[in-house]
Design an enzyme around this catalytic site. Structure first.
Site, PDB file in Angstrom:
ATOM      1  N   ARG A 248     -16.154  10.207  -2.527  1.00  0.00           N
ATOM      2  CA  ARG A 248     -15.349   9.382  -3.613  1.00  0.00           C
ATOM      3  C   ARG A 248     -16.062   8.333  -4.162  1.00  0.00           C
ATOM      4  O   ARG A 248     -16.144   7.989  -5.275  1.00  0.00           O
ATOM      5  CB  ARG A 248     -13.790   8.906  -3.289  1.00  0.00           C
ATOM      6  CG  ARG A 248     -12.604   9.989  -3.301  1.00  0.00           C
ATOM      7  CD  ARG A 248     -11.865   9.751  -2.310  1.00  0.00           C
ATOM      8  NE  ARG A 248     -10.960   8.520  -2.687  1.00  0.00           N
ATOM      9  CZ  ARG A 248     -10.226   7.686  -1.855  1.00  0.00           C
ATOM     10  NH1 ARG A 248      -9.953   8.251  -0.489  1.00  0.00           N
ATOM     11  NH2 ARG A 248      -9.617   6.607  -2.308  1.00  0.00           N
TER      12      ARG A 248
ATOM     13  N   ARG B 259      -3.286   8.165   3.242  1.00  0.00           N
ATOM     14  CA  ARG B 259      -3.474   9.119   2.200  1.00  0.00           C
ATOM     15  C   ARG B 259      -4.398  10.192   2.930  1.00  0.00           C
ATOM     16  O   ARG B 259      -5.443   9.720   3.488  1.00  0.00           O
ATOM     17  CB  ARG B 259      -4.226   8.540   1.008  1.00  0.00           C
ATOM     18  CG  ARG B 259      -3.475   8.041   0.317  1.00  0.00           C
ATOM     19  CD  ARG B 259      -3.973   7.201  -1.054  1.00  0.00           C
ATOM     20  NE  ARG B 259      -5.255   7.783  -1.719  1.00  0.00           N
ATOM     21  CZ  ARG B 259      -5.626   7.244  -2.755  1.00  0.00           C
ATOM     22  NH1 ARG B 259      -5.311   6.252  -3.089  1.00  0.00           N
ATOM     23  NH2 ARG B 259      -6.689   7.980  -3.263  1.00  0.00           N
TER      24      ARG B 259
ATOM     25  N   ARG C 293      -6.540   1.571   5.406  1.00  0.00           N
ATOM     26  CA  ARG C 293      -5.064   1.269   4.472  1.00  0.00           C
ATOM     27  C   ARG C 293      -4.001   2.432   4.951  1.00  0.00           C
ATOM     28  O   ARG C 293      -4.344   3.591   5.252  1.00  0.00           O
ATOM     29  CB  ARG C 293      -5.517   1.284   2.969  1.00  0.00           C
ATOM     30  CG  ARG C 293      -5.679   2.647   2.313  1.00  0.00           C
ATOM     31  CD  ARG C 293      -5.710   2.350   0.716  1.00  0.00           C
ATOM     32  NE  ARG C 293      -6.545   3.529   0.213  1.00  0.00           N
ATOM     33  CZ  ARG C 293      -6.871   3.449  -0.939  1.00  0.00           C
ATOM     34  NH1 ARG C 293      -6.927   2.191  -1.899  1.00  0.00           N
ATOM     35  NH2 ARG C 293      -7.311   4.560  -1.487  1.00  0.00           N
TER      36      ARG C 293
ATOM     37  N   ARG D   3     -12.199   7.603 -16.104  1.00  0.00           N
ATOM     38  CA  ARG D   3     -12.987   7.422 -14.741  1.00  0.00           C
ATOM     39  C   ARG D   3     -14.462   8.009 -15.143  1.00  0.00           C
ATOM     40  O   ARG D   3     -15.311   8.308 -14.383  1.00  0.00           O
ATOM     41  CB  ARG D   3     -12.257   8.425 -13.743  1.00  0.00           C
ATOM     42  CG  ARG D   3     -12.024   7.636 -12.655  1.00  0.00           C
ATOM     43  CD  ARG D   3     -11.399   8.428 -11.441  1.00  0.00           C
ATOM     44  NE  ARG D   3     -11.220   8.097 -10.167  1.00  0.00           N
ATOM     45  CZ  ARG D   3     -10.104   7.666  -9.631  1.00  0.00           C
ATOM     46  NH1 ARG D   3      -9.179   7.382 -10.670  1.00  0.00           N
ATOM     47  NH2 ARG D   3     -10.070   7.440  -8.483  1.00  0.00           N
TER      48      ARG D   3
ATOM     49  N   LYS E 223      -7.050  -1.961  -6.903  1.00  0.00           N
ATOM     50  CA  LYS E 223      -6.298  -1.614  -8.191  1.00  0.00           C
ATOM     51  C   LYS E 223      -4.877  -1.233  -7.942  1.00  0.00           C
ATOM     52  O   LYS E 223      -4.175  -1.684  -8.746  1.00  0.00           O
ATOM     53  CB  LYS E 223      -7.067  -0.214  -8.896  1.00  0.00           C
ATOM     54  CG  LYS E 223      -8.577  -0.322  -9.261  1.00  0.00           C
ATOM     55  CD  LYS E 223      -8.781   1.099  -9.877  1.00  0.00           C
ATOM     56  CE  LYS E 223      -8.920   2.319  -9.235  1.00  0.00           C
ATOM     57  NZ  LYS E 223     -10.159   2.454  -8.316  1.00  0.00           N
TER      58      LYS E 223
HETATM   59  P1  AMP Z   1      -6.941   7.326  -7.006  1.00  0.00           P
HETATM   60  O1  AMP Z   1      -5.851   7.197  -6.395  1.00  0.00           O
HETATM   61  O2  AMP Z   1      -7.187   6.646  -7.988  1.00  0.00           O
HETATM   62  O3  AMP Z   1      -8.099   6.875  -5.694  1.00  0.00           O
HETATM   63  O4  AMP Z   1      -7.153   8.911  -7.099  1.00  0.00           O
HETATM   64  C1  AMP Z   1      -7.203   9.757  -6.069  1.00  0.00           C
HETATM   65  C2  AMP Z   1      -8.081  11.062  -6.624  1.00  0.00           C
HETATM   66  O5  AMP Z   1      -7.331  11.501  -7.741  1.00  0.00           O
HETATM   67  C3  AMP Z   1      -9.540  11.124  -6.783  1.00  0.00           C
HETATM   68  O6  AMP Z   1     -10.318  11.167  -5.852  1.00  0.00           O
HETATM   69  C4  AMP Z   1      -9.373  12.180  -8.053  1.00  0.00           C
HETATM   70  O7  AMP Z   1      -9.686  13.515  -7.263  1.00  0.00           O
HETATM   71  C5  AMP Z   1      -8.111  12.279  -8.641  1.00  0.00           C
HETATM   72  N1  AMP Z   1      -8.245  11.558 -10.129  1.00  0.00           N
HETATM   73  C6  AMP Z   1      -7.562  10.234 -10.115  1.00  0.00           C
HETATM   74  N2  AMP Z   1      -7.774   9.846 -11.313  1.00  0.00           N
HETATM   75  C7  AMP Z   1      -8.525  10.802 -11.909  1.00  0.00           C
HETATM   76  C8  AMP Z   1      -9.305  10.793 -13.273  1.00  0.00           C
HETATM   77  N3  AMP Z   1      -9.076   9.899 -14.377  1.00  0.00           N
HETATM   78  N4  AMP Z   1      -9.958  11.870 -13.559  1.00  0.00           N
HETATM   79  C9  AMP Z   1     -10.305  12.878 -12.624  1.00  0.00           C
HETATM   80  N5  AMP Z   1      -9.513  12.842 -11.487  1.00  0.00           N
HETATM   81  C10 AMP Z   1      -8.717  11.771 -10.984  1.00  0.00           C
END
Ligand code: AMP
Length: 212
Positions: A169, A158, A125, A91, A15
Site C-alpha cells: 500500500r 482490517r 490500529r 488516488r 485521514k
Molecule cells: P483505504 O481505506 O483508503 O486505505 O483503502 C483501502 C483499499 O481500498 C486500498 O488499498 C485500495 O485497494 C482500495 N481503494 C480505496 N480507495 C481507492 C481509490 N480511490 N482508487 C482505487 N482503489 C482504492
C-alpha cells in the site's frame, strides 16, 4: 458555497480519524472509497468479486470501477447542501482528472507523516465493529486488551493492515498517489498539514483554513 475538500496522504496518516471529527463536529458528508469497497466486500455486493484481489493485495481498484462509484455517489448528493469530504479519492492522476470533469474541488489537505510513524500507526490500529471507535495498540490502547472501552466489544483489525499489504500500500501510494501533491500545488489549492501532530491540533488547523 458548498465546500468540496480532499484529504490526501499516505495510508495511516490519519485521514479516517480526521474525517470522523469533521463529520461529527461540522456536519461534513464523508465519502470514503476504501470504506465503500470494504462494505461492498462485507455485504458480498455486486462489485465484491471484482475488487477483492485489489484490496487484499494493497493495489488500487481499477479507475473505471472507482470513478463510476464516486460519480454515482456525487450525483446522488447534488441536492444535499452539506460540505463534502473526499477521503481516499482521488488516488492517482487519472482519478483526479476525472474528478475535475464532474465537480469543482475547493481545497486539498495533504496530511504529511513520516514512514516510520505510518507503519506503527497501521500495524497497531484496531476498531470497534459495533461503535466504530478507533484505537491503536501503541498510541491509544484500550483499557483492556482488544476490548472496546465503551461497549466491551472485541476489537477488530482490517485484513489489509498486515505487514506484507502495508508495504504494497505504501509503494502504491508513493508511485500513484503522491504525485497528486504537486498536481494540486500547481493549482494553488493545496494545504500542508503536519500529520504527526495531535488530532486536536490538526482539527484546529483545518478549521482555520476552512473558516469553520
Ligand atoms: P483505504 O481505506 O483508503 O486505505 O483503502 C483501502 C483499499 O481500498 C486500498 O488499498 C485500495 O485497494 C482500495 N481503494 C480505496 N480507495 C481507492 C481509490 N480511490 N482508487 C482505487 N482503489 C482504492
Amino acid at each position: 458555497m458548498k465546500k468540496i475538500i480532499i484529504l490526501l496522504g499516505p495510508p495511516g496518516c490519519g485521514k479516517g480519524t480526521i474525517s470522523k471529527e469533521l463529520v461529527t463536529d461540522f456536519n461534513f458528508l464523508q465519502l470514503s472509497t476504501g470504506e465503500m469497497f470494504r462494505s461492498e466486500l462485507e455485504n458480498n455486493g455486486p462489485l465484491s468479486g471484482k475488487i477483492n484481489e485489489y484490496l487484499a493485495g494493497g493495489k488500487l481498484v481499477p479507475d473505471e470501477i472507482t470513478n463510476q462509484l464516486v460519480a454515482n455517489k456525487l450525483k446522488s448528493l447534488e441536492n444535499d447542501q452539506r460540505n463534502i469530504l473526499l477521503d481516499g479519492f482521488p488516488r492517482n492522476l487519472g482519478q483526479a482528472t476525472f474528478l475535475d470533469s464532474i465537480i469543482k474541488v475547493t481545497s486539498v489537505f495533504f496530511i504529511d507523516v513520516e514512514e516510520e510513524l505510518i507503519i506503527k500507526r497501521i500495524a497497531g490500529r484496531m476498531n470497534c465493529p459495533k461503535c466504530n471507535r478507533g484505537y491503536n495498540e501503541f498510541f491509544m490502547p484500550p483499557l483492556v486488551a482488544n476490548t472496546c472501552d465503551d461497549d466491551q466489544t472485541q476489537l477488530v483489525r482490517r485484513v489489509d493492515d498486515n505487514a506484507e499489504t502495508i508495504k504494497q500500500r505504501l509503494a502504491t501510494y508513493y508511485e500513484s498517489t503522491h504525485p497528486l501533491v504537486e498536481f494540486y500545488q500547481k493549482r494553488g489549492i493545496l494545504i500542508n498539514i503536519l500529520g504527526g501532530n495531535r488530532i486536536e491540533a490538526i482539527i484546529e488547523e483545518l478549521k482555520k483554513h476552512l473558516e469553520l
